[in-house]
Motif scaffolding. Sequence first.
Motif, PDB file in Angstrom:
ATOM      1  N   ILE A  20      -9.628  14.338  -9.702  1.00 20.57           N
ATOM      2  CA  ILE A  20      -8.885  13.811  -8.506  1.00 20.57           C
ATOM      3  C   ILE A  20      -7.847  14.709  -8.150  1.00 20.57           C
ATOM      4  O   ILE A  20      -7.469  15.213  -8.697  1.00 20.57           O
ATOM      5  N   ILE A  21      -8.166  15.107  -6.719  1.00 18.14           N
ATOM      6  CA  ILE A  21      -7.326  15.934  -6.018  1.00 18.14           C
ATOM      7  C   ILE A  21      -6.024  15.378  -5.823  1.00 18.14           C
ATOM      8  O   ILE A  21      -4.913  15.603  -5.817  1.00 18.14           O
ATOM      9  N   LYS A  22      -6.443  14.028  -4.868  1.00 21.64           N
ATOM     10  CA  LYS A  22      -5.133  13.301  -4.497  1.00 21.64           C
ATOM     11  C   LYS A  22      -5.333  11.855  -5.009  1.00 21.64           C
ATOM     12  O   LYS A  22      -6.321  11.267  -4.218  1.00 21.64           O
ATOM     13  N   ASP A  23      -4.536  11.165  -5.657  1.00 19.32           N
ATOM     14  CA  ASP A  23      -4.792   9.901  -6.092  1.00 19.32           C
ATOM     15  C   ASP A  23      -4.466   8.834  -5.220  1.00 19.32           C
ATOM     16  O   ASP A  23      -3.490   9.299  -3.966  1.00 19.32           O
ATOM     17  N   ASP A  24      -4.833   7.803  -4.972  1.00 19.62           N
ATOM     18  CA  ASP A  24      -4.472   6.553  -4.048  1.00 19.62           C
ATOM     19  C   ASP A  24      -4.657   5.090  -4.787  1.00 19.62           C
ATOM     20  O   ASP A  24      -5.733   5.155  -5.594  1.00 19.62           O
ATOM     21  N   PRO A  25      -4.034   4.287  -4.678  1.00 26.09           N
ATOM     22  CA  PRO A  25      -4.176   3.029  -5.218  1.00 26.09           C
ATOM     23  C   PRO A  25      -5.471   2.357  -4.748  1.00 26.09           C
ATOM     24  O   PRO A  25      -6.065   1.820  -5.380  1.00 26.09           O
ATOM     25  N   ASP A  26      -6.219   2.678  -3.563  1.00 18.45           N
ATOM     26  CA  ASP A  26      -7.186   2.402  -2.947  1.00 18.45           C
ATOM     27  C   ASP A  26      -8.289   3.300  -3.273  1.00 18.45           C
ATOM     28  O   ASP A  26      -8.326   4.315  -2.919  1.00 18.45           O
ATOM     29  N   GLU A  27      -9.102   3.062  -4.562  1.00 17.91           N
ATOM     30  CA  GLU A  27     -10.281   3.908  -5.050  1.00 17.91           C
ATOM     31  C   GLU A  27     -11.002   4.624  -3.842  1.00 17.91           C
ATOM     32  O   GLU A  27     -11.520   5.647  -4.064  1.00 17.91           O
ATOM     33  N   MET A  28     -11.139   4.041  -2.770  1.00 11.50           N
ATOM     34  CA  MET A  28     -11.977   4.561  -1.682  1.00 11.50           C
ATOM     35  C   MET A  28     -11.306   5.481  -1.219  1.00 11.50           C
ATOM     36  O   MET A  28     -11.939   6.472  -0.249  1.00 11.50           O
ATOM     37  N   GLU A  29     -10.056   5.599  -1.160  1.00 10.28           N
ATOM     38  CA  GLU A  29      -9.346   6.881  -0.385  1.00 10.28           C
ATOM     39  C   GLU A  29      -8.823   7.946  -1.644  1.00 10.28           C
ATOM     40  O   GLU A  29      -8.228   8.943  -0.988  1.00 10.28           O
ATOM     41  N   VAL A  43     -13.461   9.349  -1.669  1.00 10.60           N
ATOM     42  CA  VAL A  43     -14.452   8.783  -2.426  1.00 10.60           C
ATOM     43  C   VAL A  43     -15.544   7.800  -1.572  1.00 10.60           C
ATOM     44  O   VAL A  43     -16.625   7.759  -1.578  1.00 10.60           O
ATOM     45  N   GLY A  44     -14.690   7.150  -0.635  1.00 15.40           N
ATOM     46  CA  GLY A  44     -15.446   6.242   0.063  1.00 15.40           C
ATOM     47  C   GLY A  44     -16.332   6.758   1.158  1.00 15.40           C
ATOM     48  O   GLY A  44     -17.066   6.072   2.080  1.00 15.40           O
ATOM     49  N   LEU A  45     -16.262   8.144   1.293  1.00 12.73           N
ATOM     50  CA  LEU A  45     -16.950   8.932   2.512  1.00 12.73           C
ATOM     51  C   LEU A  45     -17.983   9.458   1.802  1.00 12.73           C
ATOM     52  O   LEU A  45     -18.678  10.357   2.347  1.00 12.73           O
ATOM     53  N   THR A  46     -18.450   9.253   0.387  1.00 11.20           N
ATOM     54  CA  THR A  46     -19.447   9.869  -0.580  1.00 11.20           C
ATOM     55  C   THR A  46     -20.598   8.914  -0.022  1.00 11.20           C
ATOM     56  O   THR A  46     -20.757   7.691   0.147  1.00 11.20           O
ATOM     57  N   TYR A  47     -21.951   9.652  -0.513  1.00 13.50           N
ATOM     58  CA  TYR A  47     -23.314   9.018  -0.235  1.00 13.50           C
ATOM     59  C   TYR A  47     -23.991   9.304  -1.427  1.00 13.50           C
ATOM     60  O   TYR A  47     -23.917  10.525  -1.898  1.00 13.50           O
ATOM     61  N   MET A  48     -24.783   8.566  -1.790  1.00 16.46           N
ATOM     62  CA  MET A  48     -25.656   8.943  -3.078  1.00 16.46           C
ATOM     63  C   MET A  48     -27.023   8.564  -2.878  1.00 16.46           C
ATOM     64  O   MET A  48     -27.475   7.746  -2.018  1.00 16.46           O
ATOM     65  N   ILE A  49     -27.878   9.174  -3.220  1.00 17.18           N
ATOM     66  CA  ILE A  49     -29.562   9.113  -3.303  1.00 17.18           C
ATOM     67  C   ILE A  49     -29.922   9.573  -4.720  1.00 17.18           C
ATOM     68  O   ILE A  49     -29.625  10.895  -5.108  1.00 17.18           O
TER      69      ILE A  49
END
Length: 108
Positions: A20-29, A43-49
């Motif tokens: 983690i570079i910068k933590d946030d209480p909201d895991e998506m942030e 994290v919330g702006l990642t995509y998986m395939i």
Amino acid sequence: MRTRGGKYIVISLKQPPIPIIKDDPDEMEVIIKCPYCGQETKVGLTYMISGFVGCKNCYFEEGGLFDTTMYLKRFDYPSYVNGGFYNEGYLANKKKWKERKKKIEQQY
């Protein structure tokens, strides 16, 4: 899901935890380096395939993670299953895209 100490986050079962570079209480942030291209992203702006994770910088780009994964699934299934292409990274696979695109076009 975070590992002990809150310094890593797990976003894929195929990959080790990501620092983690910068933590946030909201895991998506939470800010991480994209495991495919290395660009900082939320994290919330990642995509998986197929278990491989990318970000908006490398996922939708021509020759990016989506194109590479779909190409290998169709034309080089052992490499797709092995996942070694992912470790080569975004720039290496993007360079190969012109050759891969020719093969796709020849199929049609």
